[in-house]
Design a protein around this motif. Structure first.
Motif, PDB file in Angstrom:
ATOM      1  N   GLY A  35      -6.808   7.405   0.989  1.00  0.00           N
ATOM      2  CA  GLY A  35      -7.260   8.606   1.679  1.00  0.00           C
ATOM      3  C   GLY A  35      -7.466   8.430   3.170  1.00  0.00           C
ATOM      4  N   ASN A  36      -7.033   7.298   3.730  1.00  0.00           N
ATOM      5  CA  ASN A  36      -7.153   7.070   5.172  1.00  0.00           C
ATOM      6  C   ASN A  36      -5.999   7.730   5.919  1.00  0.00           C
ATOM      7  OD1 ASN A  36      -9.442   5.232   4.919  1.00  0.00           O
ATOM      8  ND2 ASN A  36      -7.972   3.786   4.056  1.00  0.00           N
ATOM      9  N   VAL A  37      -6.325   8.418   6.995  1.00  0.00           N
ATOM     10  CA  VAL A  37      -5.292   9.010   7.847  1.00  0.00           C
ATOM     11  C   VAL A  37      -4.774   7.915   8.774  1.00  0.00           C
ATOM     12  CG1 VAL A  37      -4.734  10.784   9.542  1.00  0.00           C
ATOM     13  CG2 VAL A  37      -6.423  11.259   7.764  1.00  0.00           C
ATOM     14  N   LEU A  38      -3.538   7.511   8.582  1.00  0.00           N
ATOM     15  CA  LEU A  38      -2.976   6.419   9.364  1.00  0.00           C
ATOM     16  C   LEU A  38      -2.448   6.882  10.707  1.00  0.00           C
ATOM     17  CD1 LEU A  38      -1.025   4.456   6.594  1.00  0.00           C
ATOM     18  CD2 LEU A  38      -3.375   4.113   7.407  1.00  0.00           C
ATOM     19  N   ILE A  39      -1.923   8.101  10.742  1.00  0.00           N
ATOM     20  CA  ILE A  39      -1.364   8.611  11.998  1.00  0.00           C
ATOM     21  C   ILE A  39      -1.191  10.123  11.903  1.00  0.00           C
ATOM     22  CG2 ILE A  39       1.074   8.368  11.329  1.00  0.00           C
ATOM     23  CD1 ILE A  39       1.612   7.423  14.227  1.00  0.00           C
ATOM     24  N   GLU A  40      -1.281  10.773  13.054  1.00  0.00           N
ATOM     25  CA  GLU A  40      -0.958  12.192  13.195  1.00  0.00           C
ATOM     26  C   GLU A  40      -0.096  12.350  14.441  1.00  0.00           C
ATOM     27  OE1 GLU A  40      -4.671  14.627  11.199  1.00  0.00           O
ATOM     28  OE2 GLU A  40      -4.876  14.006  13.299  1.00  0.00           O
ATOM     29  N   SER A  41       0.922  13.184  14.353  1.00  0.00           N
ATOM     30  CA  SER A  41       1.781  13.413  15.515  1.00  0.00           C
ATOM     31  C   SER A  41       2.298  14.846  15.482  1.00  0.00           C
ATOM     32  CB  SER A  41       2.950  12.421  15.535  1.00  0.00           C
ATOM     33  OG  SER A  41       3.780  12.592  14.399  1.00  0.00           O
ATOM     34  N   SER A  42       2.962  15.253  16.543  1.00  0.00           N
ATOM     35  CA  SER A  42       3.450  16.628  16.604  1.00  0.00           C
ATOM     36  C   SER A  42       4.796  16.691  17.304  1.00  0.00           C
ATOM     37  CB  SER A  42       2.441  17.533  17.316  1.00  0.00           C
ATOM     38  OG  SER A  42       2.236  17.080  18.643  1.00  0.00           O
ATOM     39  N   ILE A  45       0.845  -1.187   0.000  1.00  0.00           N
ATOM     40  CA  ILE A  45       0.000   0.000   0.000  1.00  0.00           C
ATOM     41  C   ILE A  45       0.886   1.245   0.000  1.00  0.00           C
ATOM     42  CG2 ILE A  45      -1.737   1.314   1.281  1.00  0.00           C
ATOM     43  CD1 ILE A  45      -2.687  -1.342   2.479  1.00  0.00           C
ATOM     44  N   LYS A  46       0.636   2.123  -0.963  1.00  0.00           N
ATOM     45  CA  LYS A  46       1.380   3.386  -1.025  1.00  0.00           C
ATOM     46  C   LYS A  46       0.950   4.281   0.124  1.00  0.00           C
ATOM     47  CE  LYS A  46       2.067   3.732  -6.061  1.00  0.00           C
ATOM     48  NZ  LYS A  46       1.435   2.479  -6.516  1.00  0.00           N
ATOM     49  N   ILE A  47       1.910   4.889   0.795  1.00  0.00           N
ATOM     50  CA  ILE A  47       1.590   5.884   1.817  1.00  0.00           C
ATOM     51  C   ILE A  47       2.414   7.140   1.554  1.00  0.00           C
ATOM     52  CG2 ILE A  47       0.893   4.211   3.561  1.00  0.00           C
ATOM     53  CD1 ILE A  47       3.603   4.550   4.901  1.00  0.00           C
ATOM     54  N   PHE A  48       1.851   8.268   1.971  1.00  0.00           N
ATOM     55  CA  PHE A  48       2.464   9.572   1.714  1.00  0.00           C
ATOM     56  C   PHE A  48       2.508  10.360   3.028  1.00  0.00           C
ATOM     57  CE2 PHE A  48       0.309   8.045  -2.041  1.00  0.00           C
ATOM     58  CZ  PHE A  48       1.279   8.174  -3.020  1.00  0.00           C
ATOM     59  N   ALA A  49       3.682  10.889   3.344  1.00  0.00           N
ATOM     60  CA  ALA A  49       3.863  11.640   4.585  1.00  0.00           C
ATOM     61  C   ALA A  49       3.903  13.134   4.294  1.00  0.00           C
ATOM     62  CB  ALA A  49       5.154  11.202   5.282  1.00  0.00           C
ATOM     63  N   GLY A  50       3.342  13.898   5.210  1.00  0.00           N
ATOM     64  CA  GLY A  50       3.355  15.353   5.073  1.00  0.00           C
ATOM     65  C   GLY A  50       3.640  16.014   6.398  1.00  0.00           C
ATOM     66  N   ILE A  51       4.440  17.060   6.358  1.00  0.00           N
ATOM     67  CA  ILE A  51       4.781  17.806   7.570  1.00  0.00           C
ATOM     68  C   ILE A  51       4.493  19.278   7.349  1.00  0.00           C
ATOM     69  CG2 ILE A  51       6.767  18.704   8.864  1.00  0.00           C
ATOM     70  CD1 ILE A  51       7.877  15.928   8.999  1.00  0.00           C
ATOM     71  N   GLU A  52       3.868  19.877   8.350  1.00  0.00           N
ATOM     72  CA  GLU A  52       3.626  21.324   8.346  1.00  0.00           C
ATOM     73  C   GLU A  52       4.208  21.865   9.637  1.00  0.00           C
ATOM     74  OE1 GLU A  52       1.775  25.019   9.533  1.00  0.00           O
ATOM     75  OE2 GLU A  52       1.146  23.123  10.418  1.00  0.00           O
ATOM     76  N   GLY A  53       5.108  22.856   9.520  1.00  0.00           N
ATOM     77  CA  GLY A  53       5.744  23.346  10.732  1.00  0.00           C
ATOM     78  C   GLY A  53       6.173  24.789  10.646  1.00  0.00           C
ATOM     79  N   GLY A  54       6.465  25.343  11.811  1.00  0.00           N
ATOM     80  CA  GLY A  54       6.874  26.745  11.875  1.00  0.00           C
ATOM     81  C   GLY A  54       7.704  27.025  13.106  1.00  0.00           C
ATOM     82  N   GLY A  55       7.544  28.235  13.622  1.00  0.00           N
ATOM     83  CA  GLY A  55       8.384  28.687  14.714  1.00  0.00           C
ATOM     84  C   GLY A  55       8.021  28.127  16.069  1.00  0.00           C
ATOM     85  N   SER A 111       3.692  19.528  12.796  1.00  0.00           N
ATOM     86  CA  SER A 111       2.680  18.476  12.723  1.00  0.00           C
ATOM     87  C   SER A 111       2.994  17.536  11.577  1.00  0.00           C
ATOM     88  CB  SER A 111       1.278  19.079  12.519  1.00  0.00           C
ATOM     89  OG  SER A 111       0.945  19.942  13.580  1.00  0.00           O
ATOM     90  N   LEU A 112       2.787  16.255  11.806  1.00  0.00           N
ATOM     91  CA  LEU A 112       3.012  15.240  10.783  1.00  0.00           C
ATOM     92  C   LEU A 112       1.764  14.392  10.598  1.00  0.00           C
ATOM     93  CD1 LEU A 112       5.988  12.919  10.107  1.00  0.00           C
ATOM     94  CD2 LEU A 112       3.810  11.874  10.715  1.00  0.00           C
ATOM     95  N   SER A 113       1.450  14.075   9.353  1.00  0.00           N
ATOM     96  CA  SER A 113       0.367  13.152   9.037  1.00  0.00           C
ATOM     97  C   SER A 113       0.848  12.166   7.988  1.00  0.00           C
ATOM     98  CB  SER A 113      -0.864  13.894   8.496  1.00  0.00           C
ATOM     99  OG  SER A 113      -1.432  14.725   9.473  1.00  0.00           O
ATOM    100  N   ILE A 114       0.246  10.987   7.978  1.00  0.00           N
ATOM    101  CA  ILE A 114       0.511  10.002   6.938  1.00  0.00           C
ATOM    102  C   ILE A 114      -0.823   9.507   6.395  1.00  0.00           C
ATOM    103  CG2 ILE A 114       1.453   7.729   6.382  1.00  0.00           C
ATOM    104  CD1 ILE A 114       3.638   8.181   8.412  1.00  0.00           C
ATOM    105  N   LEU A 115      -0.982   9.613   5.074  1.00  0.00           N
ATOM    106  CA  LEU A 115      -2.177   9.125   4.390  1.00  0.00           C
ATOM    107  C   LEU A 115      -1.812   7.907   3.565  1.00  0.00           C
ATOM    108  CD1 LEU A 115      -3.936  12.290   2.836  1.00  0.00           C
ATOM    109  CD2 LEU A 115      -4.580  11.070   4.904  1.00  0.00           C
ATOM    110  N   ASP A 116      -2.747   6.948   3.488  1.00  0.00           N
ATOM    111  CA  ASP A 116      -2.517   5.866   2.542  1.00  0.00           C
ATOM    112  C   ASP A 116      -3.157   6.223   1.200  1.00  0.00           C
ATOM    113  OD1 ASP A 116      -5.249   5.225   2.580  1.00  0.00           O
ATOM    114  OD2 ASP A 116      -4.993   3.540   3.960  1.00  0.00           O
ATOM    115  N   GLU A 117      -2.957   5.386   0.204  1.00  0.00           N
ATOM    116  CA  GLU A 117      -3.416   5.700  -1.153  1.00  0.00           C
ATOM    117  C   GLU A 117      -4.939   5.765  -1.272  1.00  0.00           C
ATOM    118  OE1 GLU A 117      -3.240   2.106  -3.933  1.00  0.00           O
ATOM    119  OE2 GLU A 117      -1.621   1.672  -2.496  1.00  0.00           O
TER     120      GLU A 117
END
Length: 355
Positions: free
Chosen positions: A26-33, A4-14, A18-24
């Motif tokens: 559209g399911n959110v597999l995990i969120e962390s900070s 299963i393809k999964i895609f990680a994304g990070i949004e951050g600043g000062g 935040s990190l999220s991982i979606l599978d192909e």
């Protein structure tokens, strides 16, 4: 066995990351900070190395947790790419530098780096749009409609206003609001301006001294110059908003009015970049802690929007939840893979302004 393809994304600043991982599917597999991820914030060290190391650790920890939940194990998932949307990475040089630092750790997936606003854009819009950010800093970005598949950040046509940092810009941000108040009180103490209301001046000065745990304004200098604490300075704006919301403190009401105006003219500055596609109605995603005080910003915001006459209706929406979801979606797009996901569930209405 199909992986299963999964895609990680990070949004951050000062302040945080935040990190999220979606599978192909559209399911959110995990969120962390985690902590801050603006590479320029680590003035005494190589911030790019530090951020790369921290990001790699966040991704590895998240993958391990996701794998442990699977009955099949780690082999079922294939991390295709990671997209990091971070403040401080608006320039190509910064993007390339952080990308290289992550590659130096020998990761086995594609890595893309861009500015933090892109995460918000793709959390709300399938095909580009405008985002206004006002948190510790401030920034406005327009991503024009994407007409074809793209495989690099440089292929995305975007325009920005702001994002110059606390020394050169960040007008309308939480940091800026606090600094404007401090400068106003300093100017009164230096006998450069006279207070409109002496009691108000005394209350605000006492508030500053108490917040920074100092006995005189001179003692505030280390917070700005010796060990700059942007997040603490910016966080004071929340206290100022609570006082201003009572409607009695004219100094603070005027300050939030000016902040609203400064944010709105960033939008106005980007409207010409819509080109022939500009309509009399546009949707804008507003994100960041300062928009929690929207009622205080709104009067000045409207005044700022009225400095132009091309667009007459502005639909303002906010992100519900984690903008790193948008970074995941962008991550999949950069791999020429489309995740079928309902973006409407990630946004809600902030306001509609007709001028």
């Amino acid at each position: 066995m199909k992986r299963i393809k999964i895609f990680a994304g990070i949004e951050g600043g000062g302040t945080k990351t935040s990190l999220s991982i979606l599978d192909e599917y559209g399911n959110v597999l995990i969120e962390s900070s985690g902590g801050p991820s603006n590479p320029w914030q680590f003035s005494n060290d190589d911030g790019f190395k530090i951020v790369a190391k921290n990001i790699n650790q966040m991704v590895n920890d998240a993958i391990e947790k996701v794998s442990n939940r699977s009955l099949i194990g780690k082999e079922i998932y294939k991390l295709e790419s990671l997209t990091c949307c971070l403040s401080g990475t608006g320039s190509k040089i910064a993007r390339e530098r952080l990308t290289q630092e992550i590659h130096n750790i020998h990761v086995d997936y594609k890595v893309f780096v861009t500015n933090d606003s892109m995460a918000t854009v793709f959390s709300a819009f399938e095909n580009g749009g405008m985002v206004l950010i006002s948190g510790t800093g401030s920034y406005c970005v327009l991503v024009n409609p994407l007409e074809k598949e793209f495989k690099s950040i440089d292929e995305i046509e975007s325009y920005s206003s702001g994002g110059w940092g606390s020394i050169l810009g960040d007008e309308g941000s939480a940091f800026w609001i606090t600094v404007q108040l401090i400068k106003y009180i300093i100017n009164i103490d230096d006998n450069i301006v006279k207070p409109d209301d002496l009691n108000e001046y005394n209350e605000l000065k006492e508030l500053i001294l108490e917040y920074f745990k100092i006995k005189s304004l001179r003692e505030i200098l280390p917070y700005f110059y010796e060990n700059k604490q942007s997040d603490k300075i910016a966080a004071m704006t929340e206290k100022l908003a609570k006082i201003a919301s009572l409607g009695q403190n004219k100094t603070l009401l005027d300050l939030f009015y000016k902040a609203g105006y400064e944010l709105a003219i960033r939008i106005v500055s980007l409207i010409p970049n819509y080109g022939d596609d500009v309509k009399n109605e546009i949707e804008i995603v507003c994100t960041g802690s300062v928009f929690k005080s929207w009622a205080l910003l709104k009067p000045g915001f409207i005044r700022g929007l009225k400095t132009q006459s091309v667009v007459t209706k502005f639909c303002l929406v906010k992100i519900d939840g984690n903008s790193s979801i948008g970074a995941c979606i962008l991550s999949s797009k950069l791999c020429s893979f489309r995740i079928d996901i309902n973006l409407n569930k990630h946004t809600s209405k902030l306001d509609i302004i007709v001028i």
